[in-house]
Design a protein around this motif. Sequence first.
Motif, mmCIF file in Angstrom:
data_model
loop_
_atom_site.group_PDB
_atom_site.id
_atom_site.type_symbol
_atom_site.label_atom_id
_atom_site.label_comp_id
_atom_site.label_asym_id
_atom_site.label_seq_id
_atom_site.Cartn_x
_atom_site.Cartn_y
_atom_site.Cartn_z
ATOM 1 N N LEU A 198 0.904 -1.202 -0.019
ATOM 2 C CA LEU A 198 -0.072 -0.023 0.039
ATOM 3 C C LEU A 198 1.000 1.086 -0.092
ATOM 4 O O LEU A 198 1.688 1.508 0.891
ATOM 5 C CB LEU A 198 -1.133 0.138 1.336
ATOM 6 C CG LEU A 198 -1.861 1.219 1.358
ATOM 7 C CD1 LEU A 198 -3.191 1.081 0.298
ATOM 8 C CD2 LEU A 198 -2.599 1.516 2.783
ATOM 9 N N HIS A 199 0.870 2.170 -1.260
ATOM 10 C CA HIS A 199 1.558 3.246 -1.148
ATOM 11 C C HIS A 199 0.291 4.376 -0.898
ATOM 12 O O HIS A 199 -0.551 4.492 -1.170
ATOM 13 C CB HIS A 199 2.107 3.619 -2.627
ATOM 14 C CG HIS A 199 3.007 2.646 -3.041
ATOM 15 N ND1 HIS A 199 4.283 2.973 -2.882
ATOM 16 C CD2 HIS A 199 2.873 1.357 -3.338
ATOM 17 C CE1 HIS A 199 5.104 1.844 -3.359
ATOM 18 N NE2 HIS A 199 4.153 0.920 -3.691
ATOM 19 N N ALA A 200 1.010 5.327 0.003
ATOM 20 C CA ALA A 200 0.201 6.646 0.500
ATOM 21 C C ALA A 200 0.573 7.925 -0.318
ATOM 22 O O ALA A 200 1.699 7.853 -1.207
ATOM 23 C CB ALA A 200 0.287 6.678 1.930
ATOM 24 N N ALA A 201 -0.138 8.683 -0.418
ATOM 25 C CA ALA A 201 -0.031 9.961 -1.063
ATOM 26 C C ALA A 201 0.005 11.245 0.101
ATOM 27 O O ALA A 201 -1.058 11.438 0.488
ATOM 28 C CB ALA A 201 -1.081 10.249 -2.026
ATOM 29 N N PRO A 202 1.424 11.548 0.408
ATOM 30 C CA PRO A 202 1.343 12.446 1.697
ATOM 31 C C PRO A 202 0.923 14.006 1.316
ATOM 32 O O PRO A 202 1.260 14.306 0.096
ATOM 33 C CB PRO A 202 2.831 12.582 2.058
ATOM 34 C CG PRO A 202 3.323 11.492 1.140
ATOM 35 C CD PRO A 202 2.380 11.020 0.037
ATOM 36 N N ARG A 203 0.188 14.567 2.153
ATOM 37 C CA ARG A 203 -0.322 15.935 1.953
ATOM 38 C C ARG A 203 0.843 17.031 2.257
ATOM 39 O O ARG A 203 1.519 16.849 3.243
ATOM 40 C CB ARG A 203 -1.342 16.215 3.012
ATOM 41 C CG ARG A 203 -2.710 15.851 2.677
ATOM 42 C CD ARG A 203 -3.813 16.327 3.754
ATOM 43 N NE ARG A 203 -4.983 15.326 3.489
ATOM 44 C CZ ARG A 203 -5.156 14.319 4.448
ATOM 45 N NH1 ARG A 203 -4.443 14.259 5.526
ATOM 46 N NH2 ARG A 203 -6.213 13.521 4.311
ATOM 47 N N ALA A 204 1.172 17.748 1.221
ATOM 48 C CA ALA A 204 2.271 18.673 1.309
ATOM 49 C C ALA A 204 1.969 19.710 0.264
ATOM 50 O O ALA A 204 1.570 19.641 -0.897
ATOM 51 C CB ALA A 204 3.343 18.249 1.349
ATOM 52 N N ARG A 205 2.214 21.196 0.628
ATOM 53 C CA ARG A 205 2.197 22.182 -0.554
ATOM 54 C C ARG A 205 3.803 22.524 -0.749
ATOM 55 O O ARG A 205 4.624 22.719 0.051
ATOM 56 C CB ARG A 205 1.735 23.514 0.230
ATOM 57 C CG ARG A 205 0.404 23.366 0.585
ATOM 58 C CD ARG A 205 -0.094 24.630 1.339
ATOM 59 N NE ARG A 205 -0.106 25.856 0.259
ATOM 60 C CZ ARG A 205 -0.196 26.809 0.709
ATOM 61 N NH1 ARG A 205 -0.392 27.407 2.049
ATOM 62 N NH2 ARG A 205 -0.059 28.116 -0.099
ATOM 63 N N ILE A 206 4.061 21.952 -2.146
ATOM 64 C CA ILE A 206 5.557 22.259 -2.552
ATOM 65 C C ILE A 206 5.648 22.863 -3.684
ATOM 66 O O ILE A 206 4.378 23.067 -4.452
ATOM 67 C CB ILE A 206 6.343 20.964 -2.392
ATOM 68 C CG1 ILE A 206 5.683 19.947 -3.690
ATOM 69 C CG2 ILE A 206 6.183 20.185 -1.232
ATOM 70 C CD1 ILE A 206 6.939 18.725 -4.075
ATOM 71 N N GLN A 207 6.625 23.378 -4.278
ATOM 72 C CA GLN A 207 7.029 24.149 -5.521
ATOM 73 C C GLN A 207 8.252 23.464 -6.006
ATOM 74 O O GLN A 207 9.321 24.192 -6.137
ATOM 75 C CB GLN A 207 7.110 25.666 -5.285
ATOM 76 C CG GLN A 207 6.778 26.480 -6.446
ATOM 77 C CD GLN A 207 6.380 27.923 -6.072
ATOM 78 O OE1 GLN A 207 5.752 28.328 -5.419
ATOM 79 N NE2 GLN A 207 6.939 28.737 -7.128
ATOM 80 N N PRO A 208 8.076 22.372 -6.732
ATOM 81 C CA PRO A 208 9.100 21.414 -6.957
ATOM 82 C C PRO A 208 9.773 22.152 -8.531
ATOM 83 O O PRO A 208 9.267 22.806 -9.271
ATOM 84 C CB PRO A 208 8.647 20.185 -7.372
ATOM 85 C CG PRO A 208 7.200 20.422 -7.749
ATOM 86 C CD PRO A 208 6.697 21.480 -7.077
ATOM 87 N N ILE A 209 11.173 21.736 -8.447
ATOM 88 C CA ILE A 209 11.942 22.406 -9.509
ATOM 89 C C ILE A 209 12.675 21.486 -10.214
ATOM 90 O O ILE A 209 13.121 20.210 -9.373
ATOM 91 C CB ILE A 209 12.973 23.316 -8.935
ATOM 92 C CG1 ILE A 209 13.772 24.130 -10.268
ATOM 93 C CG2 ILE A 209 13.764 22.737 -7.738
ATOM 94 C CD1 ILE A 209 14.403 25.487 -9.787
ATOM 95 N N ALA A 210 13.144 21.342 -11.272
ATOM 96 C CA ALA A 210 14.165 20.474 -12.252
ATOM 97 C C ALA A 210 15.606 20.566 -11.470
ATOM 98 O O ALA A 210 15.981 21.477 -11.445
ATOM 99 C CB ALA A 210 13.943 20.630 -13.604
ATOM 100 N N VAL A 211 16.137 19.362 -11.162
ATOM 101 C CA VAL A 211 17.358 19.272 -10.653
ATOM 102 C C VAL A 211 18.257 19.921 -11.741
ATOM 103 O O VAL A 211 19.676 20.519 -11.339
ATOM 104 C CB VAL A 211 17.812 17.830 -10.093
ATOM 105 C CG1 VAL A 211 17.776 16.745 -11.363
ATOM 106 C CG2 VAL A 211 19.206 17.928 -9.409
#
Length: 249
Positions: free
Chosen positions: A148-161
């Motif tokens: 079982l995989h979960a989807a964690p709640r978070a506000r993020i602003q991800p960027i390309a490495v």
Amino acid sequence: MRIAVAGGTGLTGTHVVEIARRRGHEAIPLSRHGGVDLVSGAGLPQALVGADTIIDVSNVNSMKTDVSVSFFAGATRNMLSSGQRAGVTHHIALTIVGADAVSEGYYAGKLSQERAIEASAVPWTILRSTQFHEFAALMYEIARAGPLHAAPRARIQPIAVREVAEHLVTLAESGPGGRVSELAGPREESLAAMVRAYARAIGHRGWMPEVSLPGALGRAQRNGALLPAPGATLGTQTFAEWLDALPDR
Ligand SMILES: NC(=O)c1ccc[n+]([C@@H]2O[C@H](COP(=O)([O-])OP(=O)(O)OC[C@H]3O[C@@H](n4cnc5c(N)ncnc54)[C@H](OP(=O)(O)O)[C@@H]3O)[C@@H](O)[C@H]2O)c1
């Protein structure tokens, strides 16, 4: 310019080394695999001979405060003291947006890294970036109980490495800048939606409940404390574009 890239074999470091070389610099990756231990200091003085600049993108994958602080503070102090003896004139570190918003776990190590640099006599630049798009893949692997995989709640602003690595090499070319403007992706995303989209992209078809991660980090992620401050420099690649560009599986 001769640039020592601490962690030059890792996710960020591989891009930094490749970009620095493409722009005509000499890039020396430092890693245990290559015979340099940043924490014990073994091999470090020899590896820094002739280096002008250190770009530190080394890492320890631990959520434990003592492990993270001991790695980031210890490795940073060793690099600064060996660098000073070797004539390094610019120490650049990649840290993380919100490093001072969470006083425990991994983030405590990143803050100890920043403090060691600020106390040093070597001229420096500290760049804080947000999480990379790859964070979705990491969360998919970590936030699970058996199948079982979960989807964690978070506000993020991800960027390309890749964009972070380009920026780091530009900072090396610009000279010491102290604390420079934060670097973030082009828009805010829901981490839960990102993890679900990543799961679908790699063929996962199961139900994924949305969960709240515990502790101070979980709270900071949910309340937006890990989002960039106004005025941050923004990258261009969105998470959806990163997902589209993943190799077929
Ligand atoms: N991932 C994100 O979302 C994110 C966001 C913002 C900032 N950052 C920052 O970006 C930096 C790089 O992260 P990453 O995910 O690219 O790292 P990574 O893929 O985990 O790579 C870590 C690198 O550090 C080297 N390393 C680890 N321990 C070492 C030691 N004792 N001595 C010498 N080298 C050592 C590793 O090589 P060996 O194992 O061969 O030693 C490897 O080259 C970190 O400082 C992180 O805080 C990451």
